[in-house]
Write an enzyme that holds these catalytic residues in place. Structure first.
Site, mmCIF file in Angstrom:
data_model
loop_
_atom_site.group_PDB
_atom_site.id
_atom_site.type_symbol
_atom_site.label_atom_id
_atom_site.label_comp_id
_atom_site.label_asym_id
_atom_site.label_seq_id
_atom_site.Cartn_x
_atom_site.Cartn_y
_atom_site.Cartn_z
ATOM 1 N N ARG A 1 15.224 -37.249 36.038
ATOM 2 C CA ARG A 1 15.113 -35.934 35.394
ATOM 3 C C ARG A 1 16.053 -34.926 36.066
ATOM 4 O O ARG A 1 16.730 -34.158 35.385
ATOM 5 C CB ARG A 1 13.666 -35.452 35.427
ATOM 6 C CG ARG A 1 12.805 -36.157 34.402
ATOM 7 C CD ARG A 1 11.331 -35.800 34.505
ATOM 8 N NE ARG A 1 10.611 -36.429 33.393
ATOM 9 C CZ ARG A 1 9.299 -36.339 33.207
ATOM 10 N NH1 ARG A 1 8.558 -35.652 34.065
ATOM 11 N NH2 ARG A 1 8.727 -36.923 32.175
ATOM 12 N N TYR B 1 15.977 -37.570 26.307
ATOM 13 C CA TYR B 1 15.591 -38.681 27.185
ATOM 14 C C TYR B 1 15.130 -38.204 28.555
ATOM 15 O O TYR B 1 15.361 -37.079 28.953
ATOM 16 C CB TYR B 1 16.637 -39.778 27.271
ATOM 17 C CG TYR B 1 18.021 -39.505 27.819
ATOM 18 C CD1 TYR B 1 18.300 -38.475 28.699
ATOM 19 C CD2 TYR B 1 19.061 -40.380 27.464
ATOM 20 C CE1 TYR B 1 19.564 -38.294 29.211
ATOM 21 C CE2 TYR B 1 20.337 -40.199 27.973
ATOM 22 C CZ TYR B 1 20.589 -39.169 28.852
ATOM 23 O OH TYR B 1 21.848 -39.012 29.360
ATOM 24 N N GLU B 2 14.409 -39.114 29.232
ATOM 25 C CA GLU B 2 13.714 -38.816 30.498
ATOM 26 C C GLU B 2 12.698 -37.677 30.330
ATOM 27 O O GLU B 2 12.435 -36.912 31.256
ATOM 28 C CB GLU B 2 14.711 -38.487 31.622
ATOM 29 C CG GLU B 2 15.762 -39.533 31.867
ATOM 30 C CD GLU B 2 15.205 -40.937 32.095
ATOM 31 O OE1 GLU B 2 14.021 -41.055 32.460
ATOM 32 O OE2 GLU B 2 15.949 -41.911 31.904
ATOM 33 N N GLY B 3 12.148 -37.585 29.156
ATOM 34 C CA GLY B 3 11.154 -36.555 28.858
ATOM 35 C C GLY B 3 11.775 -35.399 28.119
ATOM 36 O O GLY B 3 12.660 -34.718 28.631
#
Length: 591
Positions: free
Chosen positions: A292, A433-435
């Site tokens: 992140r 992506y990655e949250g």
């Protein structure tokens, strides 16, 4: 358009805002002072400008392709990745005992920005490998660490993270991939994983997959997920039962192969437990948090590339006479006030977010290496609060900057040949992506603000207030303007923190209706705070006659941030604290 790494600004932030000299006094980082940072950044710039950046356009026009289970990456990627590994760039931040260079994150993050500016698609392979290394360093056995980490650091092998399944996106409680224990202590893995970045490629001899799966009898939900190490090629040289059945056709980052991986179609893929059973999500979050932060840096990186392209075009494109009549003929569009406004917006966003990210990296280094436990705790709390902002705000910022880059180009920006559109397309994935941005915002609301009653948020606000006091001692118009906006921003931030803490339990829908605006408000304020600190330093350095042109530009950029970006914060505060009804009031059937 040729990419040029912004080394001068990076070194300024490291020295004056992230305080690299203090980082270099931490145990293990004694050799990582400013001289080392400059040498590393200059060498990193040469590699990325000359080797990686020229492949960016080719990756968009001749992307990775899949055939018969094999993935061919863009021509030139394999050779560049070999040079990347041989140059020691994968091991920059990793321990020397495994072949890494052991440098602080403060230096590594700047190098990461360069790599991602040069070629976002290429940089994703090292990014995921970094995450896999971090997970093994934290939870792997000594044997796993010794068997896998040196090979990943050298670039001989790469790493992936396997979370998502067709039915389990952000909700990992729905993961169905199963792991069956074997008499020899290994497991057999069965299931399908999707959206696996560099899940198959031709750039390394082996791929180390880190896979979330359930052991039979495990608890339901996220408490029953375990983490497994599942190499593409086993120790005896045989091919493991994990196969790429397709790759996705995407809006952007086309050179990065996004694989669908099938585990266990031929008897089960051999996997090895990492850590303890049912603690997989805990370990995977080590990778997630590292990723992140890195994705936030990607946002800064693609924005920097878009900005450089827009400036180059604005200097060359001749169109219309200046509105003030200063020239008798048509001029380059950089003369026009609105073009300057767009370029200044791009520049201010980038410099603010770069400063926020590197200051966060320095806190990470102190959190891990400072000899004093209280200092480690304070820096860890600060870093954890900053991660969703660095990820969420910087990536949303990159979309605005890349869009402005297209706008500066006018009609030519909509034409693929100019390259401006690629940055816009590439940037979009960063908010997902990655949250997603909403997931980062939920983290900010729940774990980072409500959980401790707003204590960390208010402690950061107190630091901002100290900067306000310094601004208040200055007489320049720029400092006064920044003080006005920073003070209003901090007060708005505190209002929102109070709202989140007080209303979180009684009216969660009202709070979460404003969660993303809260993230954007907080990110704006933190980046603006760093620009305020930069303004103070630049005024002092300018008075001393140091780097006059750079310092004048830094002061002007900080002033622009205050007037045009930080000034938005109070209005966002109103939408959060007073605007929930406008979000939640509509009946679902009316949509």
């Amino acid at each position: 358009m040729t990419y040029r790494a912004p080394i001068t600004d990076m070194l300024f932030v490291m020295k004056e805002l992230a305080r690299l000299e203090a980082v270099s006094m931490l145990p293990g980082f004694e050799e990582a002072g400013l001289d080392t940072a400059q040498a590393v950044l200059e060498e990193c710039a040469r590699f990325n400008e000359n080797v990686v950046a020229p492949l960016d356009r080719a990756g968009d026009t001749d992307p990775s392709s899949w055939k018969d289970g094999m993935v061919r990456t863009t021509p030139g990627f394999k050779a560049a990745f070999k040079q990347f590994g041989e140059g020691g760039w994968q091991g920059l931040q990793h321990p020397s005992q495994y072949g890494g260079q052991g440098l602080p994150k403060t230096i590594g993050a700047a190098c990461g920005e360069m790599l991602n500016s040069a070629n976002l698609s290429f940089a994703l392979c090292p990014l995921l490998t970094d995450g896999a290394i971090e997970a093994l360093l934290t939870a792997g056995t000594p044997e796993q660490q010794q068997d896998y980490i040196p090979k990943m650091i050298s670039g001989e092998w790469t790493g992936t993270m396997n979370l998502t399944e067709p039915q389990a996106g952000s909700d990992l409680s729905l993961v169905r991939t199963r792991a069956e224990p074997q008499p020899d202590g290994s497991y057999r893995i069965f299931g399908t994983k999707i959206f696996i970045t560099y899940g198959e490629h031709d750039m390394a001899d082996n791929i180390v997959h880190l896979v979330l799966a359930r052991v039979a009898g495990a608890p339901e939900g996220v408490k029953g997920i375990s983490l497994f190490l599942c190499p593409k090629v086993l120790a005896d040289g045989s091919r493991n039962d994990v196969h790429c059945v397709s790759i996705e056709h995407k809006l952007g980052i086309k050179a990065s192969p996004t694989a669908v991986l099938q585990y266990g179609d031929h008897g089960g893929a051999v996997g090895y437990l990492i850590g303890q059973e049912n603690r997989g999500l805990e370990y995977m979050f080590i990778m997630m948090n590292a990723a992140r932060y890195a994705v936030g840096v990607q946002g800064i990186a693609v924005a920097e590339r878009a900005y450089q392209r827009a400036v180059a075009y604005a200097r060359e494109r001749v169109q219309s006479r200046p509105v003030d009549g200063s020239l008798p003929r048509a001029a380059a569009i950089i003369h026009h006030p609105d073009v300057k406004r767009m370029l200044m917006t791009m520049r201010a966003y980038i410099e603010g977010c770069r400063a926020m990210a590197l200051v966060g990296a320095a806190a990470y280094d102190a959190a891990h290496a400072h000899p004093d436990a209280d200092q480690r705790k304070r820096n860890q709390a600060f870093y954890e609060f900053m991660v969703p902002l660095i990820k969420g705000y910087s990536t949303e910022m990159s979309l605005e900057v890349a869009s402005l880059g297209v706008q500066v180009h006018g009609g030519m920006g909509f034409i693929e040949e100019t390259g401006a559109a690629q940055h816009y397309r590439d940037a979009k994935i960063l908010t997902i992506y990655e949250g997603t941005t909403a997931i980062q915002a939920n983290d900010l609301v729940g774990r980072k603000t409500a959980r401790d009653g707003g204590a960390v948020a208010r402690a950061i606000a107190a630091q901002i207030e100290h900067t306000e006091a310094e601004l208040g001692q200055r007489t320049s118009d720029h400092a006064r303007a920044m003080l006005k906006r920073l003070r209003a921003g901090r007060q708005a931030f505190l209002d929102v923190v109070g709202f989140v803490v007080e209303q979180g339990k009684s009216d969660p829908n009202a709070v979460f209706a404003g969660s993303v605006p809260y993230l954007m408000l907080a990110g704006n304020l933190m980046a603006g705070w760093q620009m305020a600190r930069a303004l103070l330093v630049a005024e002092d350095r300018l008075t001393a006659g140091e780097q006059a042109d750079f310092m004048r530009a830094k002061i002007q950029t900080a002033r622009f941030y205050a007037d045009h970006i930080l000034s938005r914060v109070p209005g966002v505060r109103d939408s959060i604290v007073e605007g929930a009804a406008g979000v939640t009031g509509m009946a679902l059937e009316a949509f």
